[in-house]
Design a protein around this motif. Sequence first.
Motif, mmCIF file in Angstrom:
data_model
loop_
_atom_site.group_PDB
_atom_site.id
_atom_site.type_symbol
_atom_site.label_atom_id
_atom_site.label_comp_id
_atom_site.label_asym_id
_atom_site.label_seq_id
_atom_site.Cartn_x
_atom_site.Cartn_y
_atom_site.Cartn_z
ATOM 1 N N VAL A 122 0.833 -1.205 0.000
ATOM 2 C CA VAL A 122 0.000 0.000 0.000
ATOM 3 C C VAL A 122 0.864 1.250 0.000
ATOM 4 O O VAL A 122 0.577 2.227 -0.717
ATOM 5 C CB VAL A 122 -0.953 0.005 1.213
ATOM 6 N N VAL A 123 1.933 1.244 0.786
ATOM 7 C CA VAL A 123 2.833 2.405 0.817
ATOM 8 C C VAL A 123 3.430 2.651 -0.558
ATOM 9 O O VAL A 123 3.467 3.790 -1.058
ATOM 10 C CB VAL A 123 3.945 2.204 1.867
ATOM 11 N N VAL A 124 3.904 1.598 -1.189
ATOM 12 C CA VAL A 124 4.527 1.743 -2.508
ATOM 13 C C VAL A 124 3.506 2.299 -3.505
ATOM 14 O O VAL A 124 3.803 3.229 -4.278
ATOM 15 C CB VAL A 124 5.095 0.393 -2.993
ATOM 16 N N GLN A 125 2.319 1.756 -3.495
ATOM 17 C CA GLN A 125 1.298 2.188 -4.459
ATOM 18 C C GLN A 125 0.886 3.645 -4.230
ATOM 19 O O GLN A 125 0.794 4.436 -5.180
ATOM 20 C CB GLN A 125 0.072 1.270 -4.362
ATOM 21 N N THR A 126 0.622 3.987 -2.978
ATOM 22 C CA THR A 126 0.116 5.339 -2.707
ATOM 23 C C THR A 126 1.205 6.401 -2.877
ATOM 24 O O THR A 126 0.927 7.510 -3.366
ATOM 25 C CB THR A 126 -0.459 5.415 -1.279
ATOM 26 N N VAL A 127 2.438 6.085 -2.487
ATOM 27 C CA VAL A 127 3.528 7.051 -2.658
ATOM 28 C C VAL A 127 3.793 7.286 -4.137
ATOM 29 O O VAL A 127 3.988 8.435 -4.574
ATOM 30 C CB VAL A 127 4.808 6.574 -1.933
ATOM 31 N N ARG A 128 3.760 6.229 -4.914
ATOM 32 C CA ARG A 128 3.977 6.391 -6.352
ATOM 33 C C ARG A 128 2.857 7.202 -6.986
ATOM 34 O O ARG A 128 3.092 8.058 -7.844
ATOM 35 C CB ARG A 128 4.084 5.026 -7.024
ATOM 36 N N ALA A 129 1.628 6.960 -6.546
ATOM 37 C CA ALA A 129 0.486 7.693 -7.109
ATOM 38 C C ALA A 129 0.540 9.166 -6.734
ATOM 39 O O ALA A 129 0.189 10.037 -7.543
ATOM 40 C CB ALA A 129 -0.814 7.069 -6.621
ATOM 41 N N ALA A 130 0.987 9.447 -5.539
ATOM 42 C CA ALA A 130 0.975 10.836 -5.069
ATOM 43 C C ALA A 130 2.151 11.649 -5.575
ATOM 44 O O ALA A 130 2.044 12.867 -5.768
ATOM 45 C CB ALA A 130 0.949 10.868 -3.535
ATOM 46 N N THR A 131 3.273 11.010 -5.806
ATOM 47 C CA THR A 131 4.499 11.761 -6.107
ATOM 48 C C THR A 131 5.112 11.462 -7.469
ATOM 49 O O THR A 131 5.979 12.210 -7.927
ATOM 50 C CB THR A 131 5.568 11.462 -5.042
ATOM 51 N N GLY A 132 4.721 10.362 -8.105
ATOM 52 C CA GLY A 132 5.351 9.984 -9.358
ATOM 53 C C GLY A 132 6.682 9.287 -9.157
ATOM 54 O O GLY A 132 7.488 9.163 -10.096
ATOM 55 N N ALA A 133 6.940 8.818 -7.943
ATOM 56 C CA ALA A 133 8.190 8.121 -7.658
ATOM 57 C C ALA A 133 8.231 6.779 -8.373
ATOM 58 O O ALA A 133 7.188 6.177 -8.681
ATOM 59 C CB ALA A 133 8.336 7.906 -6.150
ATOM 60 N N THR A 134 9.439 6.298 -8.640
ATOM 61 C CA THR A 134 9.596 4.960 -9.196
ATOM 62 C C THR A 134 9.381 3.930 -8.090
ATOM 63 O O THR A 134 9.341 4.261 -6.897
ATOM 64 C CB THR A 134 10.992 4.775 -9.793
#
Length: 274
Positions: free
Chosen positions: A196-208
Amino acid sequence: MTYFEDNPEIFAAIVAAIAILGGLLGSIIGAKIQANGGRDQAAAAREAARIAAEAQRVAALWNVRQLQVAEYIQGVREVRRLANLFYEQDANATGLEAQLCDARHALSLKLAEVDLTLPFGVVQAAYKVYECLEREVGIARDAGPAEYFLGIVSSQVFSEDPAESELARQAEEAVNELRAAPDTGDPRPRFPLVRVVVQTVRAATGATAEQAMAVVRYVSTGQYPAMRSENIQENAASMATLIMATRSVLRSEDDVIPPVPEQRRRRWRAGAGR
C-alpha cells in the motif's frame, strides 16, 4: 764578528741569501694560506649552494602539500554537497548519481596524491575524513530519496487540488500505519502495508518503485535521522583533525615558508667563518 768585519762581501752575501730564503719562505707560506683560504671559500660556496637547493626543495614540497590538501578538502566538500542534494531533489531526474560518481572518483585521486606526499599523520586524518564521507554518501543514497518524497507527500496534503490532496493523504496514512506496525522479525505480516505504501507514494508523487521502496526502508527502520546526525558530528570532528594536522605540517602559524633546518644553517656559518 771580526771575520765578517774583515770579509764584508761574505757578510753581504749571507744577508742577501737570508733575505732571499725569507722571501721564498714567505711566498710559500702566503701561497699555502691563500690556497687554504680558497678551499675554505669553495667549501663554503658548495655548502651554501647545497643549502639553497635544499631550501628550494622544501619550499616546493610545502607548496605541493598545501595545494594537494586544499584540493582534497574542496573535493570532500563537493561530494558532500552532491550527497545533500539527494534530500532535496529527484536524483533520477537530475542525473545526480552520475555527478556524485564523478566527484567521488576525482576525490579518490586527490586522496592518492595526499597519500604520496604528506606525512603519515595527515594521511591518517585524510583517510578518516574519507571513511566518514563514504558513510555519509551511503546514508544519503538510502535516506535522501525517502525524505524527498515524504516531503512531497506532506506538502501535497495541503494542495488546492482536491484529487492531489487526497492521493497525498492516502500516502501519508499508509506511511504512518507502516511506521506504527510492530516489527516481529517476520516481514510477511507487513507485506500488505508495504504494498500500500509503494502504491500510494507512487500515485501521489510519481516516484519509481525503487524510490517508493526507499520510503519503505526509511520508515521501517526509523534509524536514518539518528545515523545522519551522528555522521555529521563525525564528519566535523574528522575534518577538524585533518585541518589541524595539515596546519601543523605547513607551519601555518608562521609568516613565512618553513626555514632551512637549524643544524644546516650552523654548518654554513661555520664554513663562512673559516
